[in-house]
Design a protein around this motif. Sequence first.
Motif, PDB file in Angstrom:
ATOM      1  N   GLU A   7      47.902  52.710  26.781  1.00  9.83           N
ATOM      2  CA  GLU A   7      48.675  53.163  27.947  1.00  9.83           C
ATOM      3  C   GLU A   7      47.783  53.261  29.181  1.00  9.83           C
ATOM      4  O   GLU A   7      48.183  52.889  30.289  1.00  9.83           O
ATOM      5  N   GLY A  11      48.411  51.064  32.362  1.00  6.67           N
ATOM      6  CA  GLY A  11      48.593  51.800  33.615  1.00  6.67           C
ATOM      7  C   GLY A  11      47.625  51.328  34.673  1.00  6.67           C
ATOM      8  O   GLY A  11      48.009  51.088  35.826  1.00  6.67           O
ATOM      9  N   SER A  14      48.645  48.012  36.017  1.00  8.63           N
ATOM     10  CA  SER A  14      49.782  48.077  36.948  1.00  8.63           C
ATOM     11  C   SER A  14      49.302  48.444  38.351  1.00  8.63           C
ATOM     12  O   SER A  14      49.823  47.952  39.343  1.00  8.63           O
ATOM     13  N   LEU A  15      48.264  49.284  38.418  1.00 13.80           N
ATOM     14  CA  LEU A  15      47.740  49.654  39.732  1.00 13.80           C
ATOM     15  C   LEU A  15      47.021  48.473  40.383  1.00 13.80           C
ATOM     16  O   LEU A  15      47.140  48.254  41.586  1.00 13.80           O
ATOM     17  N   THR A  17      47.708  45.275  39.848  1.00 14.27           N
ATOM     18  CA  THR A  17      48.747  44.338  40.300  1.00 14.27           C
ATOM     19  C   THR A  17      49.319  44.787  41.647  1.00 14.27           C
ATOM     20  O   THR A  17      49.515  43.971  42.551  1.00 14.27           O
ATOM     21  N   GLY A  18      49.611  46.083  41.760  1.00 13.75           N
ATOM     22  CA  GLY A  18      50.150  46.619  43.010  1.00 13.75           C
ATOM     23  C   GLY A  18      49.181  46.415  44.146  1.00 13.75           C
ATOM     24  O   GLY A  18      49.564  46.033  45.257  1.00 13.75           O
ATOM     25  N   VAL A  21      49.287  42.924  45.526  1.00 11.72           N
ATOM     26  CA  VAL A  21      50.373  42.670  46.480  1.00 11.72           C
ATOM     27  C   VAL A  21      49.949  43.116  47.866  1.00 11.72           C
ATOM     28  O   VAL A  21      50.126  42.402  48.864  1.00 11.72           O
ATOM     29  N   THR A  22      49.332  44.290  47.939  1.00  8.41           N
ATOM     30  CA  THR A  22      48.902  44.826  49.234  1.00  8.41           C
ATOM     31  C   THR A  22      47.849  43.916  49.865  1.00  8.41           C
ATOM     32  O   THR A  22      47.904  43.648  51.064  1.00  8.41           O
TER      33      THR A  22
END
Lengths: 147, 376
Positions: A7, A11, A14-15, A17-18, A21-22
């Motif tokens: 996890e 987790g 996922s940060l 990946t975000g 995008v930025t």
Amino acid sequence: MKSPIGEVIRGFMSLVTGMGVTIRQFFKPNVTVQYPHASLKMTGRYRGHIELVRDPATGLSLCIACKSCEKACPSDCIAVEGVKRDGEKRKSATDFKVDFTKCSLCGSCVEVCPTDALKFSRNYNLAGTSREAYYLDLLKRLQTENK
Amino acid sequence: MSIPSFIPHEKMSDETFVLNLGPQHPATHGVLRVKLTMDGEYIARAEPVPGYIHRMHEKMGENRTYAQFLPNTSRIDYLSAMHYTHAFVGAVERAARITVPPRAEYVRVITSELNRISSHLVWFGAFLLDLGGFTPLLYAFDDREKILDLLEGITGSRLTYCYYRFGGLYNDVDADFLKGTRDFTAYMRPRLDMYRALVTDNIILRKRLESIGPISAEMCRKYGATGPVIRGSGVAYDVRRIEPYSVYPEFQFDIPVYPEGDCMARYLVRMEEIVQSLRIIDQALDQLPEGPVMAEKVPRVIKLPPGDYCYAVEAARGRFAVRIVSDNKDIPYRVKLRAPSFSNLSLYEEASQGMMLPDALALMGSLDLVIPDIDR
């Protein structure tokens, strides 16, 4: 049951990946328009405050002072007065006032007008220091435009 | 010792204090006041106090003609103006037996669904802002801007459109709008994948929303909650399916339902609804018939036959219904507006009991309240 280590890794990913995008957004071109130095084009159907339409033949207003707009207005902000001049078939407006402080730009007046004497203006730079600045005298506006 | 996220009512202490949330608080999205009785960080009772932006819309409906009340309808819930106007013109058309031309109905569906997407994008930005994430708001408003430009091009207005008329539309759509809408649906789908990568799959958001603010289907029924709130509680209630109106029966679309009932379920319902709206728009653009956009025989002064008429639509926040009672005059005897946000707010008192204050604000954000809609 999910393992806590899995996890944490998911987790963290996922940060990342975000963040990706930025970072991609960071290299995209700037789209901000620097108003008031530059401004966007207004659309053709933009609903500004109303204005009188000039009759191309006479240069005067097309308004026949029938008061349809006065009746249609939900906010009661239009006041029209007219007289029948000698030698003319129909009435013409002598006074056309709009209280723009009450107007909600619904356009009912433009729709009911039987002679298409009203149109929307493209004026969106509306700022003033007094209430009186928004009591518009449309006939006067039409005449000053003439000059 | 871990901190409980929830304290049941019987375990609350007697030492409580009253905290006012609003009427001027960014998290209430307007002038809603919630009187909170707090037991430390936990809510013993949350009492919503609406009415700060009450504008008597129903009463205004009773002292002016149908055409004069029409601009008001887009100002009740300013984020889904198209749906509200649709309900009002629908009620009048049903009563006066006006048949709307098919092209007008299709354009109504296209503009309504565009409006639904723009409304959900505002909610998306504002909700994440409530939770402390600022950036998604800017992405959402970037996309919303494209919808507003499209709708401004045909209606002349960016928020309070008032585009529908009794018997049709204000004016016909142009080629620019149709092309722009096609481009938008193609553009929006990859953006939704981007939202998923940026926000939906984010571990912080998941931990913040999952199992927070559970609302059962039973509670939704009790308070009359509709829209994404009831669909996030596992009930496939959508007015477009249950009481079909306009040309919705002609389109293929799913009703997204998530049974969890927590804030994440409501979040996912709305994100999925954007996809479904794009689907409907694409189909409507493909099938858009030619023809007039105004019915031929619409009386200049509308006078409804005596009776009681109702028309409901699926607005962005749930079921919006207009009830008109006519006594054969040109002014209605009674106009009742059934607003979805009001019912959605009603369950807040029960749902937030025992929750921690920050969680209760997440719950409030997930209800997507629009205060002018609550107060009317």
